[in-house]
Design a protein around this motif. Structure first.
Motif, mmCIF file in Angstrom:
data_model
loop_
_atom_site.group_PDB
_atom_site.id
_atom_site.type_symbol
_atom_site.label_atom_id
_atom_site.label_comp_id
_atom_site.label_asym_id
_atom_site.label_seq_id
_atom_site.Cartn_x
_atom_site.Cartn_y
_atom_site.Cartn_z
ATOM 1 N N SER A 1 1.567 -25.727 10.035
ATOM 2 C CA SER A 1 1.841 -25.638 8.589
ATOM 3 C C SER A 1 2.773 -26.764 8.143
ATOM 4 O O SER A 1 2.576 -27.373 7.087
ATOM 5 C CB SER A 1 2.467 -24.291 8.237
ATOM 6 N N MET B 1 7.920 -14.646 0.185
ATOM 7 C CA MET B 1 7.700 -14.538 1.632
ATOM 8 C C MET B 1 7.360 -13.089 1.978
ATOM 9 O O MET B 1 7.923 -12.152 1.405
ATOM 10 C CB MET B 1 8.945 -14.989 2.389
ATOM 11 N N ASP B 2 6.448 -12.928 2.912
ATOM 12 C CA ASP B 2 5.957 -11.599 3.290
ATOM 13 C C ASP B 2 7.072 -10.780 3.957
ATOM 14 O O ASP B 2 7.642 -11.213 4.965
ATOM 15 C CB ASP B 2 4.788 -11.807 4.269
ATOM 16 N N MET C 1 6.796 -10.237 7.737
ATOM 17 C CA MET C 1 7.144 -11.380 8.584
ATOM 18 C C MET C 1 8.663 -11.583 8.605
ATOM 19 O O MET C 1 9.245 -11.841 9.664
ATOM 20 C CB MET C 1 6.443 -12.649 8.065
ATOM 21 N N PRO D 1 7.825 -15.087 14.038
ATOM 22 C CA PRO D 1 7.141 -14.869 12.752
ATOM 23 C C PRO D 1 7.917 -15.383 11.549
ATOM 24 O O PRO D 1 7.309 -15.757 10.533
ATOM 25 C CB PRO D 1 6.980 -13.337 12.708
ATOM 26 N N VAL D 2 9.259 -15.425 11.650
ATOM 27 C CA VAL D 2 10.014 -15.869 10.463
ATOM 28 C C VAL D 2 9.765 -17.354 10.185
ATOM 29 O O VAL D 2 9.604 -17.756 9.020
ATOM 30 C CB VAL D 2 11.523 -15.548 10.599
ATOM 31 N N GLU E 1 6.308 -17.840 8.778
ATOM 32 C CA GLU E 1 6.235 -17.488 7.359
ATOM 33 C C GLU E 1 6.912 -18.548 6.487
ATOM 34 O O GLU E 1 6.410 -18.897 5.417
ATOM 35 C CB GLU E 1 6.885 -16.113 7.134
ATOM 36 N N SER E 2 8.053 -19.062 6.950
ATOM 37 C CA SER E 2 8.714 -20.141 6.183
ATOM 38 C C SER E 2 7.762 -21.304 6.020
ATOM 39 O O SER E 2 7.563 -21.824 4.910
ATOM 40 C CB SER E 2 9.964 -20.646 6.917
ATOM 41 N N ARG F 1 4.528 -21.414 6.308
ATOM 42 C CA ARG F 1 3.360 -21.047 5.487
ATOM 43 C C ARG F 1 3.709 -21.120 3.992
ATOM 44 O O ARG F 1 2.932 -21.611 3.185
ATOM 45 C CB ARG F 1 2.923 -19.621 5.864
ATOM 46 N N GLN F 2 4.898 -20.636 3.640
ATOM 47 C CA GLN F 2 5.272 -20.629 2.222
ATOM 48 C C GLN F 2 5.698 -22.005 1.734
ATOM 49 O O GLN F 2 5.524 -22.325 0.559
ATOM 50 C CB GLN F 2 6.353 -19.580 1.960
ATOM 51 N N ARG G 1 14.067 -13.545 -0.607
ATOM 52 C CA ARG G 1 12.832 -13.619 0.191
ATOM 53 C C ARG G 1 11.793 -14.516 -0.505
ATOM 54 O O ARG G 1 10.654 -14.120 -0.746
ATOM 55 C CB ARG G 1 12.321 -12.189 0.362
#
Ligand code: SF4
Ligand code: SF4
Length: 447
Positions: free
Chosen positions: A153, A241-242, A245, A253-254, A257-258, A260-261, A321
């Motif tokens: 990502s 952010m989910d 995650m 996962p954190v 997610e970072s 990804r966002q 978040r």
């Protein structure tokens, strides 16, 4: 009156059970148990008063007591409603950020020049350089698939960088006629709606301020270049952010997610900037690792939230978040003029969950101090970043435990409304969040 007491008991019980059901859906078992227990315990006095006593007096007293308690909690007594905190008096040099210092290579003239100017930072920086590093296979929370996903990502975000200023990809934008100031209202409505349609969670416009911009750039080949303020407007937006995650922070996962966002925010920002350029104006997207502005300050001035104890933007619906991106432009826009919301800072004064949970003790427990002309909590960014380099992720424990990070559903919306409205509600919400949600231990696995 007995009927009223029975009705009240039913309302209390069903509210408790509804909150328990919502908590179960959020996979918060402890909160579900507490809400169910509170619903039962709260329903007991009015039901008992209605059914057990032959007199109407106990039912009357219980109903009156419950209504009085509800009225006190709902009463808009709110002396800290406005935050009178000041703005930074000058600009911040991006070369002082941890991300810029991380790119300094020992033995180079840039490295020597930086630490000649800042000898006080050398020892702390040796600390993070001695750790494995972000997304390193040697890091404590290394997880091969998760780190690979995050790196992919981030690589995709990097591929967007040439599009931030409109260079590369798609050729020259056809120029429309020069934008007209009287179109500011239409422009603003259009670009905000399009940002939301593209996937933004919230969006606002700020008039550009000197302190929004870095004084000098600190990344890649712009290192040391003075930052010009070319654009009078800044469109700021967040992406959410989910919570699932973030609930796994500080494990892999954190950072997945970072990343990804950041990619989602970057893709939205470059599309918005290109849309504006095709309307005949200048625009510059500010996206991960390619910022000329300090996004949380721009977002705050665009009315998207306030800066809390952990130094992040606290938004009304998702708290910290979120990730932020900005598009600066000379396209005529209408700036939002938000009133500063003092209730977030007031909540943070009483709540220290992020400070207590932070594994590197980077979040202060004390009061705000004046830093660069602005009142804020001083984050120990060296300690925070050193921890990131040890575990290999961007940690996120402070975001995970923050009461504002709860999901945006009907229950948490009602609590947030109470927090904004009433000082007493705020003071009760802090210990109750502790009681109901506890320390919220993280799950490690992605699946
Ligand atoms: S990201 Fe982690 S180390 Fe950094 S301030 Fe938050 S909790 Fe502390
Ligand atoms: S955890 Fe508490 S103190 Fe920290 S930012 Fe969130 S509300 Fe504020």
């Amino acid at each position: 009156m007995r009927l009223a007491a029975l009705f009240l008991g039913g309302v209390v019980l069903s509210s408790g059970l509804a909150a328990a059901g919502i908590s179960l859906a959020e996979r918060k078992g402890r909160a579900a148990a507490w809400f169910a227990g509170w619903g039962l315990a709260g329903a007991l006095p009015p039901v008992a008063a209605a059914l057990v006593s032959p007199s109407r007096t106990p039912a009357f007293v219980v109903v009156l007591a419950y209504l009085a308690a509800a009225a006190v909690l709902a009463f808009p007594f709110n002396p800290k409603r406005r935050d009178e905190g000041t703005d930074p008096s000058g600009r911040f040099d991006e070369r002082d950020t941890m991300f810029s210092r991380r790119e300094l290579v020992p033995g180079t003239s840039r490295f020597e020049e930086y630490y000649a100017r800042h000898p006080e930072k050398r020892a702390a920086d040796e600390g993070f350089r001695a750790r494995p590093g972000l997304l390193s296979p040697k890091a404590a929370h290394y997880e091969a698939a998760g780190f690979a996903a995050a790196e992919a990502s981030f690589a995709a975000v990097k591929a967007l960088h040439p599009l931030a200023e409109g260079k590369g990809g798609g050729g020259e934008a056809p120029k429309a006629g020069r934008p007209r100031p009287e179109e500011a209202g239409d422009n603003t409505r259009f670009i905000k709606s399009w940002a939301l349609k593209l996937g933004a969670h919230s969006v606002g416009v700020a008039g550009s301020q000197d302190y929004h911009f870095y004084s000098r750039a600190g990344r890649a080949n712009r290192y040391g270049v003075p930052v010009e303020i070319r654009h009078p407007f800044a469109l700021a937006f967040t992406v959410e952010m989910d919570p699932e995650m973030i609930g796994r922070a500080p494990y892999a996962p954190v950072v997945m997610e970072s990343a990804r966002q950041y990619l989602k925010a970057g893709a939205i920002a470059v599309q918005l900037a290109e849309t504006i350029r095709r309307r005949g104006a200048e625009a510059r997207a500010h996206i991960d690792a390619d910022y000329l502005v300090i996004c949380p300050l721009v977002a705050r001035d665009a009315g998207l939230g306030e800066i809390g104890r952990m130094g992040l933007l606290m938004t009304p619906k998702a708290g910290p978040r979120v990730r932020i991106a900005v598009v600066t432009t000379d396209w005529p826009l209408l700036a939002d003029r938000p009133a500063r919301d003092g209730t977030v800072v007031d909540f943070c004064r009483a709540c220290r969950k992020c400070a207590d949970a932070c594994p590197s003790k980077a979040v202060p427990r004390g009061v705000r101090t004046e830093i660069g002309g602005a009142l804020r909590w001083r984050i120990d960014s060296e300690a925070c970043f050193t921890y990131w380099c040890a575990v290999g992720t961007d940690c996120g424990v402070c975001v995970r435990v923050c009461p504002y990070s709860h999901r945006d559903n009907v229950f948490h919306r009602a609590v947030r409304a109470g927090v904004r409205r009433s000082l007493l509600f705020r003071r009760l919400a802090v210990p109750l969040d502790d009681l109901f949600y506890g320390k919220q231990k993280a799950r490690k696995e992605f699946f």
